[in-house]
Structures are given as structure tokens and as C-alpha cells.
Motif scaffolding. Structure first.
Motif, mmCIF file in Angstrom:
data_model
loop_
_atom_site.group_PDB
_atom_site.id
_atom_site.type_symbol
_atom_site.label_atom_id
_atom_site.label_comp_id
_atom_site.label_asym_id
_atom_site.label_seq_id
_atom_site.Cartn_x
_atom_site.Cartn_y
_atom_site.Cartn_z
ATOM 1 N N THR A 92 30.691 24.363 30.577
ATOM 2 C CA THR A 92 31.244 24.730 31.887
ATOM 3 C C THR A 92 32.768 24.794 31.834
ATOM 4 O OG1 THR A 92 31.282 22.401 32.570
ATOM 5 C CG2 THR A 92 29.318 23.685 33.145
ATOM 6 N N CYS A 129 35.585 32.133 30.127
ATOM 7 C CA CYS A 129 35.546 31.137 31.201
ATOM 8 C C CYS A 129 34.196 31.185 31.907
ATOM 9 C CB CYS A 129 36.649 31.405 32.223
ATOM 10 S SG CYS A 129 38.307 31.396 31.531
ATOM 11 N N ALA A 131 31.446 30.685 34.728
ATOM 12 C CA ALA A 131 31.599 30.718 36.188
ATOM 13 C C ALA A 131 30.219 30.790 36.827
ATOM 14 C CB ALA A 131 32.443 31.922 36.606
ATOM 15 N N SER A 159 41.047 29.987 34.107
ATOM 16 C CA SER A 159 39.775 29.429 34.544
ATOM 17 C C SER A 159 39.668 29.435 36.064
ATOM 18 C CB SER A 159 39.625 28.008 34.006
ATOM 19 O OG SER A 159 38.384 27.454 34.390
ATOM 20 N N TYR A 160 40.751 29.088 36.734
ATOM 21 C CA TYR A 160 40.786 29.051 38.195
ATOM 22 C C TYR A 160 40.557 30.454 38.763
ATOM 23 C CZ TYR A 160 42.628 27.873 42.869
ATOM 24 O OH TYR A 160 42.791 27.665 44.217
ATOM 25 N N THR A 163 36.907 31.775 38.267
ATOM 26 C CA THR A 163 35.970 31.250 39.256
ATOM 27 C C THR A 163 36.010 32.071 40.530
ATOM 28 O OG1 THR A 163 36.164 29.001 38.386
ATOM 29 C CG2 THR A 163 35.370 29.225 40.634
ATOM 30 N N HIS A 164 37.230 32.379 40.992
ATOM 31 C CA HIS A 164 37.372 33.140 42.236
ATOM 32 C C HIS A 164 36.967 34.603 42.052
ATOM 33 C CE1 HIS A 164 39.202 30.186 44.958
ATOM 34 N NE2 HIS A 164 39.686 29.635 43.855
ATOM 35 N N ASP A 167 33.150 34.784 42.047
ATOM 36 C CA ASP A 167 32.672 34.590 43.412
ATOM 37 C C ASP A 167 32.934 35.828 44.266
ATOM 38 O OD1 ASP A 167 31.734 32.575 45.570
ATOM 39 O OD2 ASP A 167 33.611 33.344 46.398
#
Length: 244
Positions: A92, A129, A131, A159-160, A163-164, A167
Motif C-alpha cells: 500500500t 503508487c 491507490a 503518493s498524495y 490517491t486523489h 479517486d
């Protein structure tokens, strides 16, 4: 572009940019610019494979990998036994793939093929990354190129953002699935024949219409699907199940 020259964006600013993206094309442009900012050559967003032995292109959500590279990857069935995919299934946290990674994990024969293919496109190194979206669907965002390393701060930022982005694409897909049934039968017919590789002139002959009328139907379908050209319109119509 040097580290000093790169435009600085806070996490909040990046998220604000991502939240303003309305279509896959918007995401494509955002990721393309981000890829260049990080001195990489290409990006990919994928769903994690649920079955063995299939093609990577089947799981790709959005990418600017060279078409020849992706086709060669699939022709060689490199997703089968891919240690990158295996690592994504088990991890993860983001991880970096380079020649050393491949030498440690791939069998020698596969390593040789993979290295030769990605070196040809100057994409041997990549950061991946993991997600997931609100439904629990798992995937990954990657950036590939020739960079040999990323700082801890850059990895945290990538990585941040990944994730977005994952999504946001899930959100856009949900909007796509709500595409109203406002496409007429003729518009769907034209999209179907375009997906089959037919030109406007050929479609006109098949449907006994003028070429001008066919183009009119395709342009109208493109606008209704919130896409920028007929290629994207076909891709979106296929993705949401309007055509097969």
C-alpha cells in the motif's frame, strides 16, 4: 527542468486543481503536465488485474504511454508474472522500479525483454503508487522515465496526488455512468461504426445517409458525451456501455 525552476504547489493547491477536473481529458492534461514537471516521460493509471494472463491495456484507465510500447508489452504477455503487478497487490506504499528492481525480481529471460523494451522508450525507471477508491477498487498511478531517484518529499507528494487522482477518476466514471440516454439511434449507429474503424464516407454508404449528416451525428454525440473529438467519444461510449 531543474528543481529550482519547478513551480511550487502546496498539497492543498494540487487537490484544488484535481477537484476542478471534470473529464478524463482534463485528468490527462493534468497528469501530462505533472509528468513533465517531474522530468518523467509518461504516466499510467490502472486498475489492478483480477485475473492472470490478460493484457495490461484491458486494465488501463488513462495513460500516455506510447501505443507501440503498450502493444509490445501486451504482445509479449509481460503482465503475466509481472513482479510490478505482484508488488502492487501486496503493498500500500509507493515503490521505485529500476534495473536493480527488475534484476532482483524478474526471471532473467523476462528481465532482458522488459529492459530492452522500456530502455527503447527511455522509460526504464518508474515510480508506482498503489491507490483505491471509495468502492474499494484497487489500482495504481505510475510515472515513468529516466530519473534515477526521487526525494522523500517528492515521493510523499506523488503518493498524495495519486490517491486523489485515482479517486477523481472514479468520480468521473460515476458521472460517465449517468450519461443520459439522449443519444439517438442514429448517433449510436455512427459511433458503433466509427468504433469498427469505418470512415464517415463508409458509414454514410452503410446507413444510406450523406457524409455531412454522418459528421453531424458524430459531432452531436461528441458534445453530448462531453468529449473533444470522435475518438474520445467512441472511447467513452464503449467505457460506459452505450456501444459494444
Amino acid at each position: 527542468m531543474s528543481e529550482h525552476d519547478r513551480p511550487v504547489r502546496t498539497h492543498a493547491e494540487r487537490v484544488t486543481e484535481i477537484e476542478a477536473l471534470k473529464t478524463q481529458f482534463d485528468v490527462f492534461r493534468f497528469l501530462k503536465n505533472l509528468t513533465e514537471t517531474w522530468d518523467m516521460k509518461a504516466f499510467m493509471v490502472v486498475n489492478l488485474p483480477t485475473q492472470a494472463g490478460l493484457e495490461l491495456s484491458q486494465y488501463t484507465i488513462i495513460t500516455n504511454w506510447p501505443a507501440e510500447l503498450l502493444q509490445s508489452y501486451d504482445n509479449e504477455s509481460l503482465i503475466r508474472g509481472s513482479t510490478v503487478m505482484a508488488a502492487l497487490q501486496k503493498s500500500t506504499v509507493p515503490f521505485f522500479v529500476d534495473a536493480d528492481f527488475l534484476n532482483r525480481t524478474e526471471d532473467p529471460a523476462t528481465t532482458k525483454v522488459v529492459r530492452a523494451l522500456f530502455e527503447r522508450f527511455e522509460m526504464l525507471n518508474s515510480i508506482w503508487c498503489p491507490a483505491h477508491d471509495v468502492s474499494g477498487a484497487r489500482g495504481a498511478v505510475s510515472f515513468s522515465g529516466n530519473r534515477e531517484a526521487f526525494s522523500h518529499q517528492e515521493i510523499a507528494e506523488i503518493s498524495y496526488i495519486a490517491t486523489h487522482i485515482f479517486d477523481r477518476l472514479a468520480y468521473i466514471k460515476r458521472l460517465d455512468n449517468r450519461v443520459p440516454d439522449t443519444l439517438t439511434d442514429r448517433e449510436l449507429d455512427c459511433l458503433n461504426w466509427t468504433a469498427a474503424g469505418k470512415t464517415s464516407a463508409e458509414i454514410a454508404e452503410i446507413l444510406i445517409l450523406s457524409e455531412h449528416t454522418v459528421n453531424h451525428y458524430l459531432n452531436r454525440a461528441t458534445k453530448k458525451l462531453d468529449t473533444v473529438n470522435r475518438t474520445q467519444a467512441v472511447a467513452k461510449a464503449l467505457r460506459v456501455g452505450l456501444i459494444k
